[in-house]
Scaffold this motif. Structure first.
Motif, PDB file in Angstrom:
ATOM      1  N   ARG B 172       0.864  -1.195   0.000  1.00 41.91           N
ATOM      2  CA  ARG B 172      -0.091   0.007   0.023  1.00 41.91           C
ATOM      3  C   ARG B 172       0.746   1.340   0.084  1.00 41.91           C
ATOM      4  O   ARG B 172       0.693   2.447  -0.631  1.00 41.91           O
ATOM      5  CB  ARG B 172      -1.028  -0.011   1.216  1.00 41.91           C
ATOM      6  N   ALA B 173       2.076   1.271   1.032  1.00 40.62           N
ATOM      7  CA  ALA B 173       2.898   2.505   0.643  1.00 40.62           C
ATOM      8  C   ALA B 173       3.451   2.652  -0.738  1.00 40.62           C
ATOM      9  O   ALA B 173       3.698   3.717  -0.826  1.00 40.62           O
ATOM     10  CB  ALA B 173       4.002   2.095   1.865  1.00 40.62           C
ATOM     11  N   ALA B 175       2.153   2.008  -3.344  1.00 40.24           N
ATOM     12  CA  ALA B 175       1.062   2.524  -4.378  1.00 40.24           C
ATOM     13  C   ALA B 175       0.914   4.217  -3.841  1.00 40.24           C
ATOM     14  O   ALA B 175       0.637   5.083  -4.660  1.00 40.24           O
ATOM     15  CB  ALA B 175      -0.351   1.970  -4.045  1.00 40.24           C
ATOM     16  N   SER B 176       1.362   4.372  -2.735  1.00 38.39           N
ATOM     17  CA  SER B 176       1.092   6.005  -2.243  1.00 38.39           C
ATOM     18  C   SER B 176       2.435   6.718  -2.524  1.00 38.39           C
ATOM     19  O   SER B 176       2.380   7.767  -3.186  1.00 38.39           O
ATOM     20  CB  SER B 176       0.857   5.962  -0.783  1.00 38.39           C
ATOM     21  N   ASN B 177       3.389   6.224  -2.200  1.00 30.97           N
ATOM     22  CA  ASN B 177       4.761   6.946  -2.658  1.00 30.97           C
ATOM     23  C   ASN B 177       6.006   6.013  -2.854  1.00 30.97           C
ATOM     24  O   ASN B 177       6.374   5.654  -1.484  1.00 30.97           O
ATOM     25  CB  ASN B 177       4.849   8.041  -1.432  1.00 30.97           C
ATOM     26  N   MET B 180       9.463   6.743  -1.405  1.00 31.01           N
ATOM     27  CA  MET B 180       9.806   7.027  -0.001  1.00 31.01           C
ATOM     28  C   MET B 180       9.913   5.560   0.557  1.00 31.01           C
ATOM     29  O   MET B 180      10.629   5.387   1.452  1.00 31.01           O
ATOM     30  CB  MET B 180       8.526   7.695   0.618  1.00 31.01           C
ATOM     31  N   VAL B 181       9.178   4.402   0.022  1.00 36.71           N
ATOM     32  CA  VAL B 181       9.405   2.994   0.287  1.00 36.71           C
ATOM     33  C   VAL B 181      10.943   2.959   0.408  1.00 36.71           C
ATOM     34  O   VAL B 181      11.331   2.078   1.310  1.00 36.71           O
ATOM     35  CB  VAL B 181       8.500   2.354  -0.303  1.00 36.71           C
ATOM     36  N   ALA B 182      11.469   3.185  -1.228  1.00 39.31           N
ATOM     37  CA  ALA B 182      12.910   2.740  -1.159  1.00 39.31           C
ATOM     38  C   ALA B 182      13.655   3.570  -0.015  1.00 39.31           C
ATOM     39  O   ALA B 182      14.664   3.003   0.354  1.00 39.31           O
ATOM     40  CB  ALA B 182      13.132   3.093  -2.546  1.00 39.31           C
TER      41      ALA B 182
END
Lengths: 233, 286
Positions: B172-173, B175-177, B180-182
């Motif tokens: 989900r994160a 899909a949002s950004n 930022m996940v990386a």
């Protein structure tokens, strides 16, 4: 801890960084300063592999990570709180913290869910709210808390107090000092240069993509002419 | 239409919706998280159906064939992500459309070469090959109920994985950004590869378990693909919850459209889509 040499970064044909050398020692707090558009954020992104430098080398704890994926560079004990806070619109406060949790590179779990909530009690009241439904200050606390959940050895804060009310800003500074006291190294980019130089160990000033000043924070703080020439205060 | 007929259509609509959800959930995740427009997603549905038919012929058991086709579809999906799709994340959508359209052609040609252009049917497993008698003239096939049950269980499982696990939070994160996940040190490449493989496996599974109720035929993936894009758009790109509601809406609209307004049957799903988008231009959950 982190060591970058000869970093040249371009956006298209425009050269933003002109051969920057930059380092942070274990446990050291470095204030990275300069006017808008001088390359502070670009330098951070170049070292983290978010933007690919055209030339130069980046080492983390002696290991050459030039050209590596951002995620693998970060996993070497770095943590990044970006400008704009990087909230996920579809994750709750609790999920922001849980998704980031991992032991540090030395296997330690100093920063747990509970400890982050102790540090930022306001987040504890809002665990089930979505990240984007928080106030600016709460978002910043969440962004820092999320970064701490990865148990970093080096915390990179880009404009962590930007756009916050004075009282909230004071809270954030207080927390950043507390984090420094635990021995975590940090790179801090912030407009409040005076507050920053009060507790940073070293200051680095960028002008047009080059380092024009690199020295002890105390000395820079007293050097009014350097500050007014290069930062405008 | 009497109540039994309405019940039958309702069950058919739900079953069709659930089946569409299996395909569309992967499509919406791949589109929403990875930013990839995967026109080849329908090809995995077709691949699953052909594998199930082919393996059922070899093993003599549809159940075994379905179980075998799952890892095959996942593996082929993962390989395509690593070898081809991965190179296109930073490219624009036109390049992705060209690649994945090319993949459709390759999949369709491969199907023709390996399995020919004949239309095939697969019998339901004996255990499920009977009907529940509703009235003197009406009955309902148990296989369809079982199909709905399997899809329903998978939908619940997917909901739990996505809403309760750390893997689900990462998805989900992402899909949002995703940057930022990386930046949090999560291996986005591996995450994307897994999502792509799971999406391919779910589409393949949908194709495989649908073989006893619809024929195995060339081009079968293309119709499903178009409907799934409708589902994704209605639900909101990247939202699995949205894909579920969208799939149920489209499944029911398509089924009841064919009963009530047969002359406009091919229009009903698009009518529903237009109505939803007028109300919520970015889809139900965006």
């Amino acid at each position: 801890m982190l060591n970058a040499t000869g970093i040249h970064t371009y956006y298209g044909n425009a050269q933003v960084l002109h051969g920057i050398d930059f380092h942070v020692a274990e446990g050291e707090t470095v204030a990275l300063m300069g006017r808008n558009g001088m390359g502070k954020s670009t330098l951070l992104k170049s070292m983290l592999g978010i933007v690919a430098p055209r030339r130069g080398k980046v080492r983390v704890n002696g290991v050459d990570v030039t050209g590596h994926e951002t995620s693998s560079i970060i996993r070497r004990g770095l943590s990044y709180v970006p400008e704009g806070r990087g909230m996920f619109h579809n994750l709750s406060v609790r999920e922001h913290l849980l998704m980031a949790a991992r032991p540090g590179i030395d296997g330690r779990r100093d920063w747990t869910f509970d400890r982050v909530l102790e540090t930022f009690p306001r987040l504890a009241e809002r665990l089930d709210n979505l990240g984007t439904h928080l106030s600016g200050g709460e978002q910043q606390m969440l962004s820092i808390g999320r970064a701490l959940m990865t148990n970093p050895r080096l915390l990179i804060l880009d404009e962590a107090t930007e756009g916050l009310a004075p009282l909230i800003r004071r809270d954030i500074w207080h927390t950043i000092r507390a984090i420094k006291a635990t021995g975590i190294a940090s790179i801090i980019v912030d407009k409040n240069v005076n507050v920053l130089l009060d507790f940073a160990d070293r200051g680095v000033i960028l002008v047009k993509g080059e380092v024009v000043c690199d020295g002890p924070a105390k000395a820079i703080k007293q050097d009014k002419s350097t500050l007014s020439t290069h930062i405008g205060i | 239409m009497d109540i039994w007929m309405a019940l039958i259509q309702m069950l058919n609509g739900i079953q069709y919706g659930l089946l569409l959800f299996l395909v569309a959930s992967g499509l919406t995740l791949i589109f929403g998280i990875m930013g990839i427009i995967n026109l080849a997603h329908g090809a995995f549905y077709m691949l699953g159906a052909y594998l199930a038919w082919w393996l059922a012929g070899i093993t003599g058991s549809l159940g075994a064939a379905v179980l075998l086709s799952l890892p095959l579809a996942a593996g082929i999906g993962y390989a395509i992500e690593v070898l081809l799709v991965r190179a296109l994340y930073k490219r624009d959508h036109l390049d992705q459309v060209l690649l994945t359209y090319g993949l459709i052609l390759i999949f369709n040609e491969a199907q023709r070469v390996f399995w020919g252009n004949d239309v095939h049917g697969v019998a339901a497993p004996a255990m499920l090959d009977w009907s529940i008698k509703l009235t003197d003239t009406l009955s309902y096939p148990v296989y369809r109920l079982a199909l709905s049950g399997v899809c329903g269980v998978l939908a619940v499982a997917m909901y739990l994985v996505i809403s309760k696990t750390r893997f689900g939070m990462w998805v989900r994160a992402g899909a949002s950004n995703r940057d930022m996940v990386a930046a949090l040190g999560i291996d986005v490449k591996l995450l994307f590869g897994l999502v792509f493989a799971v999406g391919a496996a779910l589409a393949g599974l949908a194709g495989a378990i649908s073989t006893p109720i619809s024929s195995v035929a060339p081009g079968m993936g293309d119709n499903v693909l178009i409907l799934c894009f409708v589902v994704v758009v209605i639900g909101g790109v990247g939202s699995v919850k949205g894909a579920f509601l969208g799939a149920m809406l489209i499944g029911l609209a398509d089924t009841f459209g064919k009963v009530f307004v047969p002359d406009f049957a091919s229009f009903t799903v698009y009518g529903v889509m237009a109505a939803v988008l007028l109300w919520k231009p970015k889809g139900l959950f965006s």
